[in-house]
Design an enzyme around this catalytic site. Sequence first.
Site, PDB file in Angstrom:
ATOM      1  N   ARG A 275       0.523  -1.194   0.220  1.00  7.31           N
ATOM      2  CA  ARG A 275       0.333  -0.238  -0.025  1.00  7.31           C
ATOM      3  C   ARG A 275       1.106   0.796   0.167  1.00  7.31           C
ATOM      4  NH1 ARG A 275      -4.773   0.920   1.300  1.00  7.31           N
ATOM      5  NH2 ARG A 275      -5.394  -0.800   1.851  1.00  7.31           N
TER       6      ARG A 275
ATOM      7  N   THR B  76      -3.645   4.369  -0.021  1.00 12.72           N
ATOM      8  CA  THR B  76      -4.363   5.882   0.686  1.00 12.72           C
ATOM      9  C   THR B  76      -3.880   6.929   0.272  1.00 12.72           C
ATOM     10  OG1 THR B  76      -3.532   3.809   2.532  1.00 12.72           O
ATOM     11  CG2 THR B  76      -4.589   6.278   3.499  1.00 12.72           C
TER      12      THR B  76
ATOM     13  N   LYS C 174     -12.441   1.748   0.301  1.00 14.16           N
ATOM     14  CA  LYS C 174     -12.951   2.176   1.970  1.00 14.16           C
ATOM     15  C   LYS C 174     -13.073   3.414   1.882  1.00 14.16           C
ATOM     16  CE  LYS C 174     -10.809  -2.953   2.721  1.00 14.16           C
ATOM     17  NZ  LYS C 174      -9.155  -3.266   3.519  1.00 14.16           N
TER      18      LYS C 174
ATOM     19  N   MET D 118      -6.580   7.921  17.411  1.00 18.95           N
ATOM     20  CA  MET D 118      -5.372   7.904  17.919  1.00 18.95           C
ATOM     21  C   MET D 118      -4.642   8.707  18.140  1.00 18.95           C
ATOM     22  SD  MET D 118      -5.075   4.422  16.050  1.00 18.95           S
ATOM     23  CE  MET D 118      -5.748   4.917  13.852  1.00 18.95           C
TER      24      MET D 118
ATOM     25  N   ARG E 138       1.409  -6.626   9.721  1.00 19.50           N
ATOM     26  CA  ARG E 138       2.001  -4.947   9.100  1.00 19.50           C
ATOM     27  C   ARG E 138       3.474  -4.652   8.616  1.00 19.50           C
ATOM     28  NH1 ARG E 138      -3.387  -7.126   8.430  1.00 19.50           N
ATOM     29  NH2 ARG E 138      -4.608  -5.696   7.273  1.00 19.50           N
ATOM     30  N   LEU E 139       4.040  -4.419   7.859  1.00 19.74           N
ATOM     31  CA  LEU E 139       5.136  -3.430   7.884  1.00 19.74           C
ATOM     32  C   LEU E 139       4.629  -2.130   7.339  1.00 19.74           C
ATOM     33  CD1 LEU E 139       7.884  -6.418   7.350  1.00 19.74           C
ATOM     34  CD2 LEU E 139       6.972  -5.825   9.569  1.00 19.74           C
TER      35      LEU E 139
ATOM     36  N   ASP F   4     -21.941 -21.452 -13.364  1.00 20.89           N
ATOM     37  CA  ASP F   4     -21.786 -20.902 -11.336  1.00 20.89           C
ATOM     38  C   ASP F   4     -23.761 -20.097 -11.937  1.00 20.89           C
ATOM     39  OD1 ASP F   4     -21.323 -20.188  -8.946  1.00 20.89           O
ATOM     40  OD2 ASP F   4     -22.048 -17.872  -9.517  1.00 20.89           O
TER      41      ASP F   4
END
Length: 553
Positions: free
Chosen positions: A15, A48, A113, A147, A215-216, A511
Amino acid sequence: MLSTLFVSQGVTKIRLTGGEPTVRSDILPLMRQIGALRSQGLRELCLTTNGLALHRKLEGMVEAGLTGVNLSLDTLDPWQFQIMTRRKGFDAVMRSIEKILELNKHGAGIKLKINSVVMRGINDKEIMSFVEMTREKDIEVRFIEYMPFDGNKWNKGKMFSYSEMLDLIKEEYPQLERVKGHKNDTSKTYKIPGFTGSLGFITSMTHNFCGTCNRLRITSDGNLKVCLFGNAEVSLRDIIRQSNNGEPIEESAFEILKQLALDRQQGLNDGSTQPSLSPNEEELLNVIGMAVKRKKAKHAGIGELEHMKNRPMILIDSQSPRLNGPYSIPRGVSLTDRSAPGLYLLSSLTPPPILSSRVHSQQLRGFSSTRCPLGRQADGTKLTHVSESGAAHMVSISDKSPTKRLAKAICSVRFTDKTACRLIQENQIKKGDVLGVARIAGIMAAKRTSDLIPLCHPIPLSKVAVELAVVQGPDGAGRVDIEATVACEGKTGVEMEALTAASTAALTIYDMCKAVDKRMTIEGLKVVLKEGGKSGRWIDGMQEDGASPTPEI
């Protein structure tokens, strides 16, 4: 370089975050470079963003391989937006959201998102307005607990907790239900029955998820953070620059490193030595491995976090905290470009992703018989995707010239029940518009071929068309004929893209119709037309000048 290194160790998602990545003048070339790692195991390339400039660059990002967007938006009130962000731009953000949804209608497949940090007395009254966004739009709205970070004037009274949000939403939608997610998810996902989208809650303050977080993060000045709330960092940039006396890598040296990486990717070395991505790759792996192993079981609690020094990912200065120990390397030149995006990497491994102190790259091995080793057949022909050492690798196309290329593939779904074709034509299949959904599925699959077929090159396609026709057979059962046409202007052909589009459209029909006909078959998948490249034009496996047929696919 670092992205390639992490992908070689099992990281499957990258990301680009910030700061604001979209203000970088080179954001599209950067995304194309990282997107090219799909052939090596990268599955997701995400972004992001604040959404202000996204709509202008979105199409190029999709072509580069963008799969997901996290858009930061704390209010749906244009005036409140201007107060909170200190700028006008609400309409531009809305344009970016609508642009993503519009591209998704055409098969872009971008997971959208919307991240909203909920603050008591500021935007907590808008929670239900955000919930309403998910009624008819395929969006995941994620509510984030406020936060503490340096400079954001955090106080406990402003924090609106996860349980409070949940109670508020359940008052109006008591049927809200939890959705089972992936074990490494940072968000708790919920859905309101009948709503198209979903809701998520990132509960870093009241219900930490440290035990499953994999996550890193790499800051924009090259430091590794193993925890967003951690104040320990280690410079990967300084380790890379050790090979150049602490100075930025020169263009000529960087080209050599890129060639080494390319050779490594394509298996062109003779096998006697394993070419490195950088001269000190092993040291990088050692340092990363030690940093990950030192990661604490969980971050500090509310009472401690608000008093801890912890620079945000966007801040670049000469006083950033460093990892204590033998790998605390003196900082070199301090960068000043605050728009530089950081990297946010997610591993496919069970968290935390431990990198061994000595790691050799793994190659996918091809099968060969004892009589015909190294990918050669008994008649002397050679499998193009198998190297002389027997390892599977991508064929190099670097010396080819781009040309206009086109491929057409066909197949059919044959039914045994007489009602299937009638229900499809009348659009009465319970799952919906069979032909429409199959067409979109085929188009999307063509664009994702390099993600599905390991050794296919990612190609920017200029055209994908999937045509479907219902044919009533003499026995009354009938079939659906599928024709997929794919075109590009590039260095390699698009036969695989056409085959993937046709077969995926067929599987989608299967399907959607299996409740009506459980004995239907998919048959006749083949390439019927190929144009472009050195081999010229082929029709149904035969070259137009009558040359021998191409190998069967």
